[in-house]
Design a protein around this motif. Sequence first.
Motif, mmCIF file in Angstrom:
data_model
loop_
_atom_site.group_PDB
_atom_site.id
_atom_site.type_symbol
_atom_site.label_atom_id
_atom_site.label_comp_id
_atom_site.label_asym_id
_atom_site.label_seq_id
_atom_site.Cartn_x
_atom_site.Cartn_y
_atom_site.Cartn_z
ATOM 1 N N ARG A 132 -5.273 -0.787 -4.845
ATOM 2 C CA ARG A 132 -5.223 -0.646 -3.298
ATOM 3 C C ARG A 132 -6.282 -1.652 -3.028
ATOM 4 N N ALA A 156 0.831 -1.204 -0.107
ATOM 5 C CA ALA A 156 0.006 0.129 -0.059
ATOM 6 C C ALA A 156 0.922 1.256 0.165
ATOM 7 N N ALA A 178 -3.807 -2.623 3.073
ATOM 8 C CA ALA A 178 -4.414 -1.252 2.672
ATOM 9 C C ALA A 178 -6.059 -1.314 3.422
#
Length: 339
Positions: free
Chosen positions: A148, A74, A154
């Motif tokens: 993401r 992330a 994330a």
Amino acid sequence: MTEDRLPGSALLPLAYRECRQIAAAHGRTYFLATRLLSAERRPAVHALYAFARMVDDVVDRAGRSAAAHDRDPAAELDQIERDLRAALESRLGSARTAPHASSADRQNDRSWESGPRPRALVLAAVTHTIHRYDIAAQHFWTFLDSMRMDAPGAPAFRNRYATMAQLREYMRGSAAAIGLQLLPVLGTVVPVSAAEPAAAALGEAFQLTNFLRDVAEDLDRDRVYLPADALAAFGVDDALLFECRRTGRTDPRVRRALAHLIAVNRDLYRRAEPGIDLLEPRVRPAIRTAATLYADILHHIERSDYAVFDHRAVVPRHHRLRIAATEFTTATLRGRLTR
């Protein structure tokens, strides 16, 4: 002088050459279809592909092995977005200015492809392409947002999709956005906005074909990119999918579910097909070739009796070449007949 600080006139050919090599190595169907485009358009398409590949590889490496991924995926995606935003804001993609590698790039410049500063080179090419063709930057932020959803750790991470609506939310960024990035490069005979729905549908069609082809590979990374409600309608759950992967045999219930999702996939191709005629005539053969070759993957899945757990459906090279040659010949004859 380090390679990431070469003058722009020297760096851009190097950057586009890097992107071409990535497209040739990893995107065989797209690369072949791109050969039907004019020489002027090919580098931009290679740059867009290479950027998508670079980002996709960040999350793929994270999914394959957390131990092998020495950075938070992330955070790495955030860094890529910061680098691209900075490059766009300072117009580093122009032929007059060379992009500088970020500190993160200098630490990870061999993390996804061999060679000097590949990330800086891809960013240079894609930034130049965005400026040259006036591509809306929002399509890249939408793409990164979907990526993401693939990145462990994330907040948006998701490795299962309950419904087709959820999956389409993911595909809106992971596939449809790429179709929208391509439109200004390809050119249209109508306002770009009029061609966008079909371009998005074609991107989704390509993506769903990938999901159907790569079921086994995704299971190995504990990911299922097929809607759970559609699978459940045929009596399929995670346990059954993993059992099929273990044995390499496709259960009849899974076979029926895959047949249903292939029908859904073909409907996307049908909805996208009229949009090809909204593109500039010269690029239509390339896009028809890509659509035909990708749709043929579905035929190969069917011909194998849905044996997606023991091998990956691939369109043979001789068939890909024949389709490309047919499209080129047809386009040539059409051009002569309409003069």
